[in-house]
Design a protein around this motif. Structure first.
Motif, PDB file in Angstrom:
ATOM      1  N   HIS A   1       0.821  -1.208   0.000  1.00  0.00           N
ATOM      2  CA  HIS A   1       0.000   0.000   0.000  1.00  0.00           C
ATOM      3  C   HIS A   1       0.857   1.261   0.000  1.00  0.00           C
ATOM      4  N   GLN A   2       0.507   2.183  -0.869  1.00  0.00           N
ATOM      5  CA  GLN A   2       1.166   3.488  -0.874  1.00  0.00           C
ATOM      6  C   GLN A   2       0.749   4.243   0.382  1.00  0.00           C
ATOM      7  N   VAL A   3       1.658   5.054   0.896  1.00  0.00           N
ATOM      8  CA  VAL A   3       1.279   5.891   2.031  1.00  0.00           C
ATOM      9  C   VAL A   3       0.163   6.835   1.561  1.00  0.00           C
ATOM     10  N   VAL A   4       0.420   7.499   0.434  1.00  0.00           N
ATOM     11  CA  VAL A   4      -0.604   8.348  -0.167  1.00  0.00           C
ATOM     12  C   VAL A   4      -0.852   7.839  -1.584  1.00  0.00           C
ATOM     13  N   SER A   5      -2.103   7.540  -1.908  1.00  0.00           N
ATOM     14  CA  SER A   5      -2.429   7.052  -3.257  1.00  0.00           C
ATOM     15  C   SER A   5      -2.962   8.164  -4.143  1.00  0.00           C
ATOM     16  N   GLY A   6      -3.521   9.204  -3.531  1.00  0.00           N
ATOM     17  CA  GLY A   6      -4.105  10.242  -4.367  1.00  0.00           C
ATOM     18  C   GLY A   6      -4.287  11.555  -3.632  1.00  0.00           C
ATOM     19  N   VAL A   7      -4.377  12.616  -4.447  1.00  0.00           N
ATOM     20  CA  VAL A   7      -4.618  13.969  -3.929  1.00  0.00           C
ATOM     21  C   VAL A   7      -5.889  14.466  -4.614  1.00  0.00           C
ATOM     22  N   THR A   8      -6.771  15.066  -3.852  1.00  0.00           N
ATOM     23  CA  THR A   8      -7.991  15.551  -4.489  1.00  0.00           C
ATOM     24  C   THR A   8      -8.439  16.872  -3.866  1.00  0.00           C
ATOM     25  N   TYR A   9      -9.432  17.494  -4.478  1.00  0.00           N
ATOM     26  CA  TYR A   9      -9.863  18.796  -3.959  1.00  0.00           C
ATOM     27  C   TYR A   9     -11.339  18.989  -4.243  1.00  0.00           C
ATOM     28  N   THR A  10     -11.962  19.842  -3.445  1.00  0.00           N
ATOM     29  CA  THR A  10     -13.344  20.237  -3.738  1.00  0.00           C
ATOM     30  C   THR A  10     -13.553  21.704  -3.387  1.00  0.00           C
ATOM     31  N   ARG A  11     -14.288  22.366  -4.259  1.00  0.00           N
ATOM     32  CA  ARG A  11     -14.634  23.765  -3.995  1.00  0.00           C
ATOM     33  C   ARG A  11     -16.060  23.861  -3.486  1.00  0.00           C
ATOM     34  N   ASP A  12     -16.626  22.730  -3.092  1.00  0.00           N
ATOM     35  CA  ASP A  12     -18.042  22.709  -2.716  1.00  0.00           C
ATOM     36  C   ASP A  12     -18.319  23.150  -1.286  1.00  0.00           C
ATOM     37  N   GLU A  13     -17.283  23.543  -0.544  1.00  0.00           N
ATOM     38  CA  GLU A  13     -17.536  23.937   0.843  1.00  0.00           C
ATOM     39  C   GLU A  13     -17.309  25.431   1.055  1.00  0.00           C
ATOM     40  N   ALA A  14     -17.922  25.956   2.099  1.00  0.00           N
ATOM     41  CA  ALA A  14     -17.721  27.353   2.482  1.00  0.00           C
ATOM     42  C   ALA A  14     -17.415  27.379   3.970  1.00  0.00           C
ATOM     43  N   LYS A  15     -16.668  28.409   4.362  1.00  0.00           N
ATOM     44  CA  LYS A  15     -16.221  28.496   5.757  1.00  0.00           C
ATOM     45  C   LYS A  15     -17.039  29.546   6.505  1.00  0.00           C
ATOM     46  N   VAL A  16     -17.309  29.281   7.762  1.00  0.00           N
ATOM     47  CA  VAL A  16     -17.963  30.289   8.608  1.00  0.00           C
ATOM     48  C   VAL A  16     -17.141  30.433   9.878  1.00  0.00           C
ATOM     49  N   THR A  17     -16.877  31.667  10.298  1.00  0.00           N
ATOM     50  CA  THR A  17     -16.185  31.882  11.574  1.00  0.00           C
ATOM     51  C   THR A  17     -17.073  32.688  12.513  1.00  0.00           C
ATOM     52  N   LEU A  18     -17.282  32.153  13.696  1.00  0.00           N
ATOM     53  CA  LEU A  18     -17.953  32.918  14.747  1.00  0.00           C
ATOM     54  C   LEU A  18     -16.830  33.535  15.567  1.00  0.00           C
ATOM     55  N   GLN A  19     -16.704  34.843  15.473  1.00  0.00           N
ATOM     56  CA  GLN A  19     -15.598  35.503  16.172  1.00  0.00           C
ATOM     57  C   GLN A  19     -15.939  35.766  17.636  1.00  0.00           C
ATOM     58  N   GLN A  20     -14.969  35.414  18.466  1.00  0.00           N
ATOM     59  CA  GLN A  20     -15.091  35.734  19.891  1.00  0.00           C
ATOM     60  C   GLN A  20     -16.380  35.216  20.512  1.00  0.00           C
ATOM     61  N   VAL A  21     -16.628  33.915  20.355  1.00  0.00           N
ATOM     62  CA  VAL A  21     -17.818  33.364  21.015  1.00  0.00           C
ATOM     63  C   VAL A  21     -17.488  33.109  22.479  1.00  0.00           C
ATOM     64  N   ALA A  22     -18.503  33.119  23.300  1.00  0.00           N
ATOM     65  CA  ALA A  22     -18.290  32.889  24.731  1.00  0.00           C
ATOM     66  C   ALA A  22     -17.649  31.522  24.929  1.00  0.00           C
ATOM     67  N   ASP A  23     -16.615  31.460  25.755  1.00  0.00           N
ATOM     68  CA  ASP A  23     -15.896  30.203  25.984  1.00  0.00           C
ATOM     69  C   ASP A  23     -16.518  29.497  27.199  1.00  0.00           C
ATOM     70  N   ARG A  24     -17.662  28.866  26.973  1.00  0.00           N
ATOM     71  CA  ARG A  24     -18.322  28.172  28.080  1.00  0.00           C
ATOM     72  C   ARG A  24     -19.020  26.918  27.528  1.00  0.00           C
ATOM     73  N   PRO A  25     -19.232  25.925  28.412  1.00  0.00           N
ATOM     74  CA  PRO A  25     -19.859  24.680  27.954  1.00  0.00           C
ATOM     75  C   PRO A  25     -21.232  24.954  27.332  1.00  0.00           C
ATOM     76  N   GLY A  26     -21.554  24.217  26.299  1.00  0.00           N
ATOM     77  CA  GLY A  26     -22.890  24.325  25.710  1.00  0.00           C
ATOM     78  C   GLY A  26     -22.957  25.155  24.448  1.00  0.00           C
ATOM     79  N   VAL A  27     -21.904  25.973  24.199  1.00  0.00           N
ATOM     80  CA  VAL A  27     -21.967  26.840  23.016  1.00  0.00           C
ATOM     81  C   VAL A  27     -21.911  26.010  21.729  1.00  0.00           C
ATOM     82  N   ALA A  28     -20.970  25.067  21.671  1.00  0.00           N
ATOM     83  CA  ALA A  28     -20.848  24.246  20.464  1.00  0.00           C
ATOM     84  C   ALA A  28     -22.131  23.444  20.243  1.00  0.00           C
TER      85      ALA A  28
END
Ligand code: ADP
Ligand code: ASP
Ligand code: MG
Length: 406
Positions: free
Chosen positions: A249-276
């Motif tokens: 088995h090759q360590v890596v057999s293939g490289v691939t990519y997708t542009r089908d995703e988008a990123k969202v950042t919630l800036q400075q969310v409260a750091d407390r249990p339950g937020v996620a």
């Protein structure tokens, strides 16, 4: 004598001349004494044109009528191929999804095949008749035409091969096999003789559209012998096989990519249990799938950035959900970014090799490419990058893992 399923994609049936070429290939197998079922896609460009017509006529389109329209491309190609075969003296008959029938659930535009009744097709094999089946379409539990999602003819072919207990399912396309990366962007991509179901499943789900993900899933489940090969040249293709069928088995057999995703950042969310739980719970309730997730620890321990990706098509819906939560999670801002690409490396050998991620990150760093989000599983590492780095990142990783063709 063998029983074969031969599938031809859009480019392979893109012109009358190409349909005649397909007919000659099918005739060759029939002349060799094999039983043949053919699965065809719509002629190149037709499905896109039909999808555009639907969007142009109505922004709030009804998925049942979408299916009626976009499935029609395959009706043309099965009829034409049957005529071309008859012209060569081969007995051939076309079959639409409802005629086989290919029974699916009623999830229009993304239906799943539940079962295929191929008894009539098998009966006709005894009279040397070739079955020319429309890919991409089926009939739903609501008795209406369904489609299987873009690229769905691959799944039609594999499902038919499983139902027919075919000896092989050959996927003829516009490249001569499965490559270590999309040959259209990685000029040094090398053709693989064999690849495991597991690796192909990862590659397909991470963007390599040479096979629809569901077709690989189905081939793996039913142990369908799958081959990807060229419609235009007589060359051996790539076999999709069991893990045991590959010695090293090759360590890596293939490289691939997708542009089908988008990123969202919630800036400075409260750091407390339950937020996620709150954020991802609300997204799940709205049926928005989340893929990669990263949460940073902020320096003062008070608030932290939360970044994740969703499907590009779902970004507006995700933003609507998140805006409503803004007060509750007490974040400073919600920042969407569609200008991203997910680049992944896949390989069975990763399970037993350390340092793969390190090599990946170092190679990208050397080119000055910043990694925004990382996710890993047993046989893959994915990174999210700015979209403009797509080609550079794929080629860089291809070289870094020794995949470049000699
Ligand atoms: P078809 O119309 O025959 O179904 P597709 O366009 O769906 O063909 O799939 C074939 C294309 O998949 C190739 O033209 C190639 O650009 C692309 N592709 C992406 N990744 C790979 C890969 N790893 N190996 C081969 N082809 C790939
Ligand atoms: N014609 C359909 C599409 O373009 C199905 C396929 O080609 O596999 O998505
Ligand atoms: Mg395809």
């Amino acid at each position: 004598m063998a029983r074969l399923v031969m599938k031809f994609g859009g480019t392979s049936v893109g012109t009358v001349e190409r349909i005649k070429n397909v007919a000659r290939k099918v005739k060759r197998e029939v002349d060799a004494g094999h039983e043949v079922a053919v699965v065809v896609s719509a002629m190149a460009g037709d499905t896109n044109r039909l999808v555009d017509l639907v969007s142009d006529i109505s922004s709030l389109h009804d998925a049942r009528e979408y299916d009626v329209v976009v499935s029609s491309g395959e009706q043309v190609s099965v009829g034409l191929l049957s005529l071309a075969l008859q012209d060569l003296g081969i007995s051939a008959r076309s079959w639409l999804g409802w005629q086989v029938p290919v029974n699916t659930n009623a999830v229009h535009s993304a239906a799943r095949i539940e079962n295929i009744d191929c008894s009539e097709i098998i009966k006709r094999f005894a009279d040397n008749q070739v079955a020319v089946c429309a890919g991409f379409q089926g009939v739903g539990t609501d008795n209406r035409i369904t489609t299987l999602g873009r690229g769905g003819s691959d799944t039609s072919a594999v499902a038919l091969a499983a139902a027919l207990e075919a000896d092989r399912c050959d996927i003829y396309t516009d490249v001569d096999g499965i490559y270590t990366a999309d040959p259209r962007i990685a000029t040094k991509a090398a053709k693989l003789d064999k690849i495991t179901y597991e690796e192909m499943l990862e590659l397909a789900s991470l963007g390599a559209k040479v096979l629809q993900t569901r077709s690989v899933e189905m081939a793996m489940k039913h142990r369908v012998k799958l081959q990807v090969l060229s419609s235009f040249e007589d060359l051996p293709g790539t076999l999709v096989v069991d893990e045991e069928d590959i010695v090293e088995h090759q360590v890596v057999s293939g490289v691939t990519y997708t542009r089908d995703e988008a990123k969202v950042t919630l800036q400075q969310v409260a750091d407390r249990p339950g937020v996620a739980a709150l954020v991802f719970g609300a997204l799940a309730d709205a049926n928005v799938n989340v893929d990669m997730i990263v949460q940073n620890v902020s320096e003062d321990g008070q608030a932290t950035d939360l970044t994740f990706t969703v499907g590009q098509k779902e970004i507006n819906q995700a933003m609507d959900v998140l805006e409503k939560l803004k007060g509750e999670v007490a974040c400073k801002a919600i920042v969407p970014d569609s200008n991203v690409v997910k680049v992944s490396i896949v390989g069975m050998g990763m399970r037993s090799h350390a340092g793969v991620a390190k090599t990946m990150f170092a190679a990208l760093a050397e080119k000055g490419i910043n990694i925004q989000v990382i996710s890993t599983s047993e046989i893959k590492v994915s990174v999210l990058l700015a979209e403009e780095y797509t080609e550079l990142a794929v080629r860089t990783l291809h070289t870094a893992f020794g995949l470049d063709a000699a």
